[in-house]
Design an enzyme around this catalytic site. Structure first.
Site, PDB file in Angstrom:
ATOM      1  N   GLY A 195       0.836  -1.202   0.000  1.00 17.10           N
ATOM      2  CA  GLY A 195       0.000   0.000   0.000  1.00 17.10           C
ATOM      3  C   GLY A 195       0.863   1.240   0.000  1.00 17.10           C
ATOM      4  CB  CYS A 237       5.241  -4.176   0.274  1.00 15.72           C
ATOM      5  SG  CYS A 237       6.129  -2.627   0.026  1.00 15.72           S
ATOM      6  CE1 TYR A 238       1.180   1.266   5.440  1.00 15.51           C
ATOM      7  CE2 TYR A 238      -0.444  -0.486   5.708  1.00 15.51           C
ATOM      8  CZ  TYR A 238       0.058   0.751   6.074  1.00 15.51           C
ATOM      9  OH  TYR A 238      -0.557   1.473   7.060  1.00 15.51           O
ATOM     10  CG  HIS A 262       5.804  -5.969  -4.419  1.00  9.70           C
ATOM     11  ND1 HIS A 262       4.543  -5.737  -3.940  1.00  9.70           N
ATOM     12  CD2 HIS A 262       6.546  -4.894  -4.059  1.00  9.70           C
ATOM     13  CE1 HIS A 262       4.505  -4.573  -3.321  1.00  9.70           C
ATOM     14  NE2 HIS A 262       5.712  -4.036  -3.385  1.00  9.70           N
ATOM     15  CD  GLU A 278       2.730  -8.551  -5.242  1.00 12.38           C
ATOM     16  OE1 GLU A 278       3.471  -9.343  -4.629  1.00 12.38           O
ATOM     17  OE2 GLU A 278       2.505  -7.400  -4.846  1.00 12.38           O
ATOM     18  CG  ASP A 287     -12.230  -6.206 -23.087  1.00  7.17           C
ATOM     19  OD1 ASP A 287     -11.657  -7.313 -23.123  1.00  7.17           O
ATOM     20  OD2 ASP A 287     -11.623  -5.125 -23.024  1.00  7.17           O
ATOM     21  CE  LYS A 343      -8.132  -7.553 -24.616  1.00  6.89           C
ATOM     22  NZ  LYS A 343      -9.017  -6.359 -24.648  1.00  6.89           N
TER      23      LYS A 343
END
Ligand code: XMP
Length: 524
Positions: A66, A93-94, A180, A182, A238, A380
């Site tokens: 964050g 992280c945060y 991170h 991710e 989409d 996507k």
């Protein structure tokens, strides 16, 4: 998804990993990585009602990064319920910093703000890093860092500038990472997350795209009830997937409006109508609006003005069609996650103008509608996967992107019906040849551009003084930067011959060898 929707899938209890969001730009990526491992994941804000967290019955909680600083007292903290549930926790992280602070450690605003690659060395055996090397290249993005490790925690990994880059509790399944896992830049980030969800949380990998589809169908049904839903169908990935999903959920109560502005690719309008109306039996209204678009574009040469005119005309036409349909309470949009995070406005993408127009309630006064955006948290490639499951043709799902203003920004200068027809033919030849030569999927986007420059040519015994067609093909991952595609010379020669021989109004074909930056992908 609320508790009710979960219950409707309850014949199959699905293990859930909760991601508590502290506002990081990467929060959705965490959820997405977990879904990639076939585990259901849900994001909730850090200050959500306790009861919602309990109802979800998560197998573990990931505390996201964050933008705030835990050195400030008013900033977000982990809710007590997360500790009371006695389930595994992973702070990132945060999430790590607030975890450390709340458990008695100390966080400081470090002098060395660290953004980018860093090498961590693993100091202590940890289930989180099992089967991995003892040094890893990871992605850091932080100002603050943990200075004093809380009691009962052990240091797991360090980097040169973050001595406490990973830590774990001595007896409870609580872990924290300064970097991170991710983001794809973190080496083995997926393994670290999988170690947490499978080895620490013992979650089952039994969540599939089918489950997501059922879940979204339930949510749509619950939200719209017996009401009609309106959708602007463009034929792009989409809006097509949104249409197919809504159709499964509410059938004929979905009304789609497809605006044929005359600036589409050759045969596109017919294809869209065939796919959705004839093959899938959707309720689609086609608005033949070429005349209105060309009228508004008459005499206009400036690219930005053309974009604005096309966007405005689209909205007018769509609104006029929408008013004719009575008793519509919901407007569906194919908004996907990158649309949500991309800064709007600066790039003047018409698609977004339309979205923001309707988002801010720009529809006519008499049409107050609530939004339905079932793809809003998906990326996507996830949308494409969902499209495959919903039975949409791969050609439709894996098609190159096409800009909202269509051929309007590929005909340089004034747009006319005649120029559009020439460009459609040239583009069609180029694309067909790419498909035939098995090159279509190897480039990210390819198209023809109409240049209003006359050039002399000789065809047979005749002199031809006509316009020029430029071919553009690029390779890119994110469309922010792109390299011109090195298509084989023989191939280009063949396409060029076909275009000049088959289209009378073209005297010359050129190939665009500009990369982005400095050139953009489109010519206008
Ligand atoms: P540029 O030309 O900015 O294009 O390098 C990057 C990507 O965006 C598409 N593009 C648009 N899409 N409305 C859209 O919906 C627009 O006005 C627009 N302009 C560019 C372009 O085709 C490429 O994929």
């Amino acid at each position: 998804m609320d508790a009710k929707a979960k219950i409707s899938l309850a014949n199959k209890t699905i293990d859930t990993i909760l991601v508590l969001d502290f506002g990081s730009q990467y929060t959705q990526l965490i959820a997405r990585r977990i879904r990639e491992s076939d585990v259901y994941s849900e994001i909730l804000p850090w200050d959500i009602d306790e009861a919602k967290i309990r109802a979800l019955n998560p197998k573990g909680i990931i505390l996201s990064g964050g933008p705030e600083s835990v050195t400030q007292s008013h900033t977000p903290r982990i809710p007590q319920i997360a500790f009371d549930l006695n389930i595994p926790l992973l702070g990132i992280c945060y999430g790590m910093q607030t975890l450390a602070e709340q458990m008695g450690g100390q966080v400081i605003s470090s002098e060395h703000k660290e953004f980018g690659h860093a090498e961590i060395s693993i100091k202590t055996d940890s289930i989180l890093f099992s089967d991995l090397d003892t040094t890893l290249n990871v992605w850091m993005s932080h100002g603050d860092q943990v200075q004093d490790i809380p009691d009962d925690f052990t240091l797991v990994a360090s980097t040169a500038s973050a001595p406490i880059a990973a830590m774990q509790h001595n007896s409870k399944p609580i872990f924290a990472l300064q970097f991170h896992p991710e983001v794809t830049h973190t080496e083995s980030g997926k393994v670290i997350l999988e170690n947490f969800i499978f080895k620490v949380c013992n979650a089952r990998n039994d969540w599939k795209m089918d489950d997501l589809i059922s879940q979204r169908i339930e949510e749509i049904k619950e939200k719209v009830g017996d009401n009609k839903v309106l959708l602007g169908l463009s034929g792009g990935v989409d809006s097509s997937v949104t249409a197919a999903l809504l159709h499964q959920a509410i059938g004929k109560k979905l009304v789609c409006v497809f605006v044929d502005n005359g600036l589409l690719r050759k045969g596109e309008a017919v294809e869209v109508m065939q796919t959705f109306k004839e093959n899938m039996n959707l309720n689609v209204i086609k608005s033949d609006s070429e005349e209105a678009f060309l009228r508004h574009l008459k005499g206009v040469e400036d690219p930005e003005q053309k974009r604005k005119i096309i966007g405005r005309t689209f909205i007018d036409v769509f609104d006029a069609e929408a008013i004719k349909i009575k008793d519509v309470h919901f407007l569906a949009q194919g908004t996907i996650y990158p649309d949500v995070i991309e800064s709007s406005g600066s790039e003047s993408k018409e698609a977004r103008v339309i979205k923001s127009h309707h988002n801010v309630g720009g529809l006519p006064e008499e049409m107050k509608m609530d939004l339905v955006e079932p793809l809003r948290d998906l990326f996507k490639d996830e949308v494409r996967k969902m499209g495959v499951e919903l039975g949409l043709a791969p050609e439709m799902l894996y098609r190159h992107p096409f800009p909202g203003p269509g051929l309007g920004v590929r005909i340089l200068g004034e747009v006319t019906k005649e120029k559009t027809a020439v460009l459609q033919e040239a583009d069609y030849i180029f694309i067909q040849e790419l498909i035939k030569a098995d090159l279509y999927d190897k480039v990210s986007q390819a198209f023809a551009v109409y240049l209003p420059v006359k050039s002399v040519g000789v065809v047979g015994d005749e002199r031809r003084y006509a316009e020029v067609i430029a071919l553009r093909a690029v390779e890119t991952v994110d469309f922010m930067t792109a390299r011109w595609a090195h298509l084989p010379y023989d191939f280009l020669e063949h396409v060029s011959n076909r275009i000049v021989n088959e289209i009378e109004d073209v005297s010359r074909v050129v190939y665009d060898i500009s990369s982005k930056p400095p050139a953009t992908i489109e010519w206008e």
